[in-house]
Design an enzyme around this catalytic site. Sequence first.
Site, mmCIF file in Angstrom:
data_model
loop_
_atom_site.group_PDB
_atom_site.id
_atom_site.type_symbol
_atom_site.label_atom_id
_atom_site.label_comp_id
_atom_site.label_asym_id
_atom_site.label_seq_id
_atom_site.Cartn_x
_atom_site.Cartn_y
_atom_site.Cartn_z
ATOM 1 N N GLY A 99 -4.222 -0.822 2.422
ATOM 2 C CA GLY A 99 -3.436 -1.767 1.637
ATOM 3 C C GLY A 99 -2.658 -1.029 0.570
ATOM 4 O O GLY A 99 -3.075 0.039 0.113
ATOM 5 N N GLN A 121 1.963 0.042 -7.140
ATOM 6 C CA GLN A 121 1.488 1.374 -6.730
ATOM 7 C C GLN A 121 2.629 2.292 -6.274
ATOM 8 O O GLN A 121 2.452 3.502 -6.195
ATOM 9 C CB GLN A 121 0.459 1.247 -5.603
ATOM 10 C CG GLN A 121 -0.823 0.567 -6.053
ATOM 11 C CD GLN A 121 -1.827 0.521 -4.925
ATOM 12 O OE1 GLN A 121 -1.725 -0.314 -4.039
ATOM 13 N NE2 GLN A 121 -2.790 1.432 -4.940
ATOM 14 N N CYS A 139 -9.173 2.918 -3.567
ATOM 15 C CA CYS A 139 -7.827 2.499 -3.934
ATOM 16 C C CYS A 139 -6.937 3.735 -3.957
ATOM 17 O O CYS A 139 -7.338 4.770 -4.487
ATOM 18 C CB CYS A 139 -7.857 1.854 -5.320
ATOM 19 S SG CYS A 139 -6.230 1.322 -5.894
ATOM 20 N N LEU A 140 -5.734 3.640 -3.415
ATOM 21 C CA LEU A 140 -4.830 4.798 -3.379
ATOM 22 C C LEU A 140 -4.421 5.245 -4.787
ATOM 23 O O LEU A 140 -4.017 6.390 -4.968
ATOM 24 C CB LEU A 140 -3.592 4.492 -2.536
ATOM 25 C CG LEU A 140 -3.842 4.311 -1.022
ATOM 26 C CD1 LEU A 140 -2.557 3.912 -0.317
ATOM 27 C CD2 LEU A 140 -4.432 5.564 -0.392
ATOM 28 N N HIS A 189 -8.195 -7.506 -3.354
ATOM 29 C CA HIS A 189 -7.889 -6.249 -4.048
ATOM 30 C C HIS A 189 -6.374 -6.080 -4.251
ATOM 31 O O HIS A 189 -5.916 -5.754 -5.349
ATOM 32 C CB HIS A 189 -8.459 -5.080 -3.221
ATOM 33 C CG HIS A 189 -8.200 -3.719 -3.785
ATOM 34 N ND1 HIS A 189 -9.199 -2.903 -4.252
ATOM 35 C CD2 HIS A 189 -7.041 -3.023 -3.950
ATOM 36 C CE1 HIS A 189 -8.655 -1.768 -4.688
ATOM 37 N NE2 HIS A 189 -7.359 -1.814 -4.498
ATOM 38 N N GLU A 190 -5.604 -6.352 -3.197
ATOM 39 C CA GLU A 190 -4.148 -6.169 -3.295
ATOM 40 C C GLU A 190 -3.525 -7.211 -4.219
ATOM 41 O O GLU A 190 -2.614 -6.896 -4.990
ATOM 42 C CB GLU A 190 -3.496 -6.214 -1.913
ATOM 43 C CG GLU A 190 -3.934 -5.113 -0.961
ATOM 44 C CD GLU A 190 -3.946 -3.716 -1.557
ATOM 45 O OE1 GLU A 190 -3.051 -3.404 -2.380
ATOM 46 O OE2 GLU A 190 -4.853 -2.932 -1.231
ATOM 47 N N HIS A 210 -3.878 -6.285 -7.776
ATOM 48 C CA HIS A 210 -2.861 -5.317 -8.219
ATOM 49 C C HIS A 210 -1.634 -6.029 -8.784
ATOM 50 O O HIS A 210 -1.010 -5.544 -9.725
ATOM 51 C CB HIS A 210 -2.383 -4.453 -7.041
ATOM 52 C CG HIS A 210 -3.183 -3.206 -6.837
ATOM 53 N ND1 HIS A 210 -3.240 -2.205 -7.770
ATOM 54 C CD2 HIS A 210 -3.951 -2.790 -5.790
ATOM 55 C CE1 HIS A 210 -4.015 -1.228 -7.300
ATOM 56 N NE2 HIS A 210 -4.459 -1.554 -6.106
HETATM 57 CO CO CO Z 1 -5.749 -0.561 -4.810
#
Ligand code: CO
Length: 163
Positions: A46, A51, A88-89, A130-131, A134
């Site tokens: 995701g 991000q 998470c990236l 989660h997304e 963000h």
């Molecule tokens: Co994330």
Amino acid sequence: MSVRKICVYPDPILREQTEEITLFDEELGILVNDMWETMHVSDGIGLAGPQVGLAKKIAVIEYNGEKYVLINPVILEKENINTVEEGCLSFPGIYEKVESPEYIKVRYYDEKGELFEKEIEGFLACVFSHEIDHLNGKLLIDRVSPLKRQFLKKKIAKQAREK
Ligand code: CO
């Protein structure tokens, strides 16, 4: 298509208030393609707008061979909170057990402007949640205990110094 730079914590863009997307145009299509490519080269499941440096309500998710583009998503219901290990990236190398829903009902548009309302269960519900977090400036680090948060902040600062 091009790979965009991923913003990592504590980049302030990750905390910004995101704006709704109003134009479902060619430019949005290019952004979505770039987000897919960026997510794929990073081995993520995701990726959200902030991000890649954009304070916009957009996220992409690919899980179990299914792809989802979430534009202006809204969580309508959230149930069955469970403990799941998440990464998470924007927090490279960090995986933490956090509380996450096992069921969500969500409404969103895709990049063509088509409206969807879906009920999602299991791990995918965690990914959606989660997304969407963000897009509200909420991050993985906010969902751990205060003690753990202190530890992670120190670890991330140390990693940044060593780069
Ligand atoms: Co994330």
